[in-house]
Design a protein around this motif. Structure first.
Motif, PDB file in Angstrom:
ATOM      1  N   GLY A  62       0.852  -1.257  -0.013  1.00 18.05           N
ATOM      2  CA  GLY A  62       0.082   0.100   0.023  1.00 18.05           C
ATOM      3  C   GLY A  62       0.678   1.331  -0.081  1.00 18.05           C
ATOM      4  O   GLY A  62       0.652   2.329  -0.706  1.00 18.05           O
ATOM      5  N   LEU A  63       1.956   1.296   0.691  1.00 20.18           N
ATOM      6  CA  LEU A  63       2.739   2.322   0.704  1.00 20.18           C
ATOM      7  C   LEU A  63       3.538   2.594  -0.502  1.00 20.18           C
ATOM      8  O   LEU A  63       3.653   3.721  -1.093  1.00 20.18           O
ATOM      9  N   ILE A  64       3.791   1.398  -1.178  1.00 21.14           N
ATOM     10  CA  ILE A  64       4.627   1.544  -2.586  1.00 21.14           C
ATOM     11  C   ILE A  64       3.573   2.158  -3.509  1.00 21.14           C
ATOM     12  O   ILE A  64       4.015   2.994  -4.230  1.00 21.14           O
ATOM     13  N   ALA A  65       2.216   1.797  -3.498  1.00 23.83           N
ATOM     14  CA  ALA A  65       1.307   2.262  -4.484  1.00 23.83           C
ATOM     15  C   ALA A  65       1.235   3.895  -4.305  1.00 23.83           C
ATOM     16  O   ALA A  65       1.224   4.447  -5.035  1.00 23.83           O
ATOM     17  N   ALA A  66       0.864   4.146  -3.008  1.00 25.08           N
ATOM     18  CA  ALA A  66       0.840   5.584  -2.387  1.00 25.08           C
ATOM     19  C   ALA A  66       2.014   6.774  -3.111  1.00 25.08           C
ATOM     20  O   ALA A  66       1.996   7.433  -3.580  1.00 25.08           O
ATOM     21  N   PHE A  67       3.213   5.949  -2.769  1.00 24.20           N
ATOM     22  CA  PHE A  67       4.305   6.723  -3.095  1.00 24.20           C
ATOM     23  C   PHE A  67       4.582   6.658  -4.680  1.00 24.20           C
ATOM     24  O   PHE A  67       4.745   8.032  -5.210  1.00 24.20           O
ATOM     25  N   ILE A  68       4.181   5.959  -5.553  1.00 20.58           N
ATOM     26  CA  ILE A  68       4.239   5.710  -6.995  1.00 20.58           C
ATOM     27  C   ILE A  68       3.148   6.712  -7.405  1.00 20.58           C
ATOM     28  O   ILE A  68       3.556   7.583  -8.202  1.00 20.58           O
ATOM     29  N   LEU A  69       2.004   6.792  -6.733  1.00 23.05           N
ATOM     30  CA  LEU A  69       0.888   8.006  -7.269  1.00 23.05           C
ATOM     31  C   LEU A  69       1.720   9.416  -6.863  1.00 23.05           C
ATOM     32  O   LEU A  69       1.273  10.215  -7.806  1.00 23.05           O
ATOM     33  N   PHE A  70       2.158   9.716  -5.756  1.00 20.92           N
ATOM     34  CA  PHE A  70       2.632  10.998  -5.356  1.00 20.92           C
ATOM     35  C   PHE A  70       3.636  11.308  -6.541  1.00 20.92           C
ATOM     36  O   PHE A  70       3.962  12.456  -6.957  1.00 20.92           O
ATOM     37  N   LEU A  71       4.588  10.310  -6.591  1.00 23.78           N
ATOM     38  CA  LEU A  71       5.932  10.613  -7.520  1.00 23.78           C
ATOM     39  C   LEU A  71       5.145  10.753  -8.805  1.00 23.78           C
ATOM     40  O   LEU A  71       5.979  11.826  -9.624  1.00 23.78           O
ATOM     41  N   ILE A  72       4.280   9.985  -9.416  1.00 19.92           N
ATOM     42  CA  ILE A  72       3.755  10.416 -10.753  1.00 19.92           C
ATOM     43  C   ILE A  72       3.148  11.812 -10.758  1.00 19.92           C
ATOM     44  O   ILE A  72       3.480  12.438 -11.952  1.00 19.92           O
ATOM     45  N   ASN A  73       2.508  12.130  -9.763  1.00 20.88           N
ATOM     46  CA  ASN A  73       1.755  13.512  -9.768  1.00 20.88           C
ATOM     47  C   ASN A  73       2.855  14.169  -9.833  1.00 20.88           C
ATOM     48  O   ASN A  73       2.676  15.497 -10.521  1.00 20.88           O
ATOM     49  N   TYR A  74       4.032  14.129  -9.141  1.00 19.78           N
ATOM     50  CA  TYR A  74       4.821  15.370  -8.970  1.00 19.78           C
ATOM     51  C   TYR A  74       5.564  15.210 -10.283  1.00 19.78           C
ATOM     52  O   TYR A  74       5.867  16.676 -10.830  1.00 19.78           O
ATOM     53  N   ILE A  75       5.998  14.297 -10.973  1.00 20.02           N
ATOM     54  CA  ILE A  75       6.501  14.212 -12.384  1.00 20.02           C
ATOM     55  C   ILE A  75       5.619  15.343 -13.284  1.00 20.02           C
ATOM     56  O   ILE A  75       6.178  15.897 -14.103  1.00 20.02           O
ATOM     57  N   ILE A  76       4.540  14.817 -13.311  1.00 24.93           N
ATOM     58  CA  ILE A  76       3.384  15.192 -14.444  1.00 24.93           C
ATOM     59  C   ILE A  76       3.350  16.784 -14.134  1.00 24.93           C
ATOM     60  O   ILE A  76       3.468  17.459 -15.365  1.00 24.93           O
ATOM     61  N   LYS A  77       3.126  17.326 -12.887  1.00 19.77           N
ATOM     62  CA  LYS A  77       3.141  18.456 -12.609  1.00 19.77           C
ATOM     63  C   LYS A  77       4.397  19.443 -13.164  1.00 19.77           C
ATOM     64  O   LYS A  77       4.369  20.447 -13.665  1.00 19.77           O
ATOM     65  N   LYS A  78       5.536  18.898 -12.861  1.00 19.85           N
ATOM     66  CA  LYS A  78       6.892  19.567 -13.472  1.00 19.85           C
ATOM     67  C   LYS A  78       6.877  19.451 -14.862  1.00 19.85           C
ATOM     68  O   LYS A  78       7.184  20.482 -15.358  1.00 19.85           O
ATOM     69  N   TRP A  79       6.367  18.388 -15.512  1.00 19.83           N
ATOM     70  CA  TRP A  79       6.326  18.364 -17.004  1.00 19.83           C
ATOM     71  C   TRP A  79       5.334  19.498 -17.595  1.00 19.83           C
ATOM     72  O   TRP A  79       5.485  20.044 -18.640  1.00 19.83           O
ATOM     73  N   LEU A  80       4.197  19.633 -16.907  1.00 17.73           N
ATOM     74  CA  LEU A  80       3.332  20.508 -17.213  1.00 17.73           C
ATOM     75  C   LEU A  80       3.958  21.943 -17.222  1.00 17.73           C
ATOM     76  O   LEU A  80       3.284  23.089 -17.985  1.00 17.73           O
ATOM     77  N   MET A  81       4.742  22.270 -16.044  1.00 19.39           N
ATOM     78  CA  MET A  81       5.334  23.723 -16.322  1.00 19.39           C
ATOM     79  C   MET A  81       6.235  23.954 -17.210  1.00 19.39           C
ATOM     80  O   MET A  81       6.414  25.069 -17.592  1.00 19.39           O
ATOM     81  N   LYS A  82       6.938  22.874 -17.710  1.00 23.59           N
ATOM     82  CA  LYS A  82       8.163  22.994 -18.696  1.00 23.59           C
ATOM     83  C   LYS A  82       7.724  22.824 -20.005  1.00 23.59           C
ATOM     84  O   LYS A  82       8.255  23.241 -21.049  1.00 23.59           O
ATOM     85  N   SER A  83       6.789  22.106 -20.323  1.00 24.83           N
ATOM     86  CA  SER A  83       6.315  21.838 -21.533  1.00 24.83           C
ATOM     87  C   SER A  83       4.876  22.253 -22.057  1.00 24.83           C
ATOM     88  O   SER A  83       3.945  21.783 -21.662  1.00 24.83           O
ATOM     89  N   THR A  84       4.746  23.144 -22.938  1.00 23.80           N
ATOM     90  CA  THR A  84       3.339  23.484 -23.420  1.00 23.80           C
ATOM     91  C   THR A  84       2.815  22.386 -24.158  1.00 23.80           C
ATOM     92  O   THR A  84       1.515  22.426 -24.431  1.00 23.80           O
ATOM     93  N   PHE A  85       3.439  21.529 -24.649  1.00 18.21           N
ATOM     94  CA  PHE A  85       3.008  20.540 -25.610  1.00 18.21           C
ATOM     95  C   PHE A  85       2.415  19.449 -24.698  1.00 18.21           C
ATOM     96  O   PHE A  85       1.097  19.167 -25.097  1.00 18.21           O
ATOM     97  N   PHE A  86       3.132  18.960 -23.910  1.00 26.07           N
ATOM     98  CA  PHE A  86       2.456  18.142 -22.897  1.00 26.07           C
ATOM     99  C   PHE A  86       1.429  18.797 -22.117  1.00 26.07           C
ATOM    100  O   PHE A  86       0.390  18.141 -21.750  1.00 26.07           O
ATOM    101  N   GLY A  87       1.345  20.302 -21.621  1.00 25.24           N
ATOM    102  CA  GLY A  87       0.394  20.724 -21.165  1.00 25.24           C
ATOM    103  C   GLY A  87      -0.973  20.719 -21.841  1.00 25.24           C
ATOM    104  O   GLY A  87      -1.944  20.708 -21.304  1.00 25.24           O
TER     105      GLY A  87
END
Length: 172
Positions: A62-87
């Motif tokens: 359960g902790l691994i699942a929660a960590f992965i979800l937080f990590l993916i969300n963090y990475i996606i938010k960073k990509w959204l800020m840097k890439s207009t195409f991805f955004g």
């Protein structure tokens, strides 16, 4: 270790499925939640839990699942800020509802906004007549923002849209 890799792959898959589903169903789903929306979120979380962790119901799984979800969300938010195409792929864009006192009926219809809801948003912003609206936008978060032609109007308001068209609330 193979079981935990399976959890990671499942979490990533479910996350991207949910991201695509929210993109398809639109920004109305992201505005203020009603009872049905909360129930939907709870049921979805319950239905995808097993899809993410499989048969592993351990604390570590359960902790691994929660960590992965937080990590993916963090990475996606960073990509959204840097890439207009991805955004542009992930996020909706703001839509013009009214420009210079004229409603865009096609856009209102596409977004499922009726005249009563538009009038209520205008009242929340202190605007009586549509002719006084310089610009009204459906923002990416589901809010309706309004800019008036009245240069003396300094009132700042925040209209939060509910997609069920009942009990609309604004915040000042």
């Amino acid at each position: 270790m193979e079981g935990y890799l399976d959890i990671i792959i499942r979490c990533v898959s479910v996350y991207f499925f949910m991201l695509i589903a929210l993109r398809i169903f639109g920004k109305q789903e992201l505005s203020q939640l009603n009872t049905a929306d909360v129930i939907l979120i709870l049921l979805i979380s319950n239905s995808v839990q097993n899809a993410m962790v499989g048969t592993d119901s351990s604390l570590v799984g359960g902790l691994i699942a929660a960590f992965i979800l937080f990590l993916i969300n963090y990475i996606i938010k960073k990509w959204l800020m840097k890439s207009t195409f991805f955004g542009s792929l992930i996020e909706q864009k703001p839509e013009i509802l009214i420009r210079n006192g004229r409603s865009d009926f096609k856009m209102l219809s596409k977004l499922g906004i009726n005249s009563d809801e538009l009038s209520e948003a205008m009242r929340e912003h202190g605007v009586e007549h549509i002719k006084d609206v310089k610009l009204a936008m459906m923002e990416i978060d589901g809010n309706i923002s309004i800019v008036t032609t009245d240069q003396n109007q300094f009132k700042e308001t925040h209209y939060k849209r509910k997609h069920n068209h009942k009990n609309l609330q604004g915040e000042n």
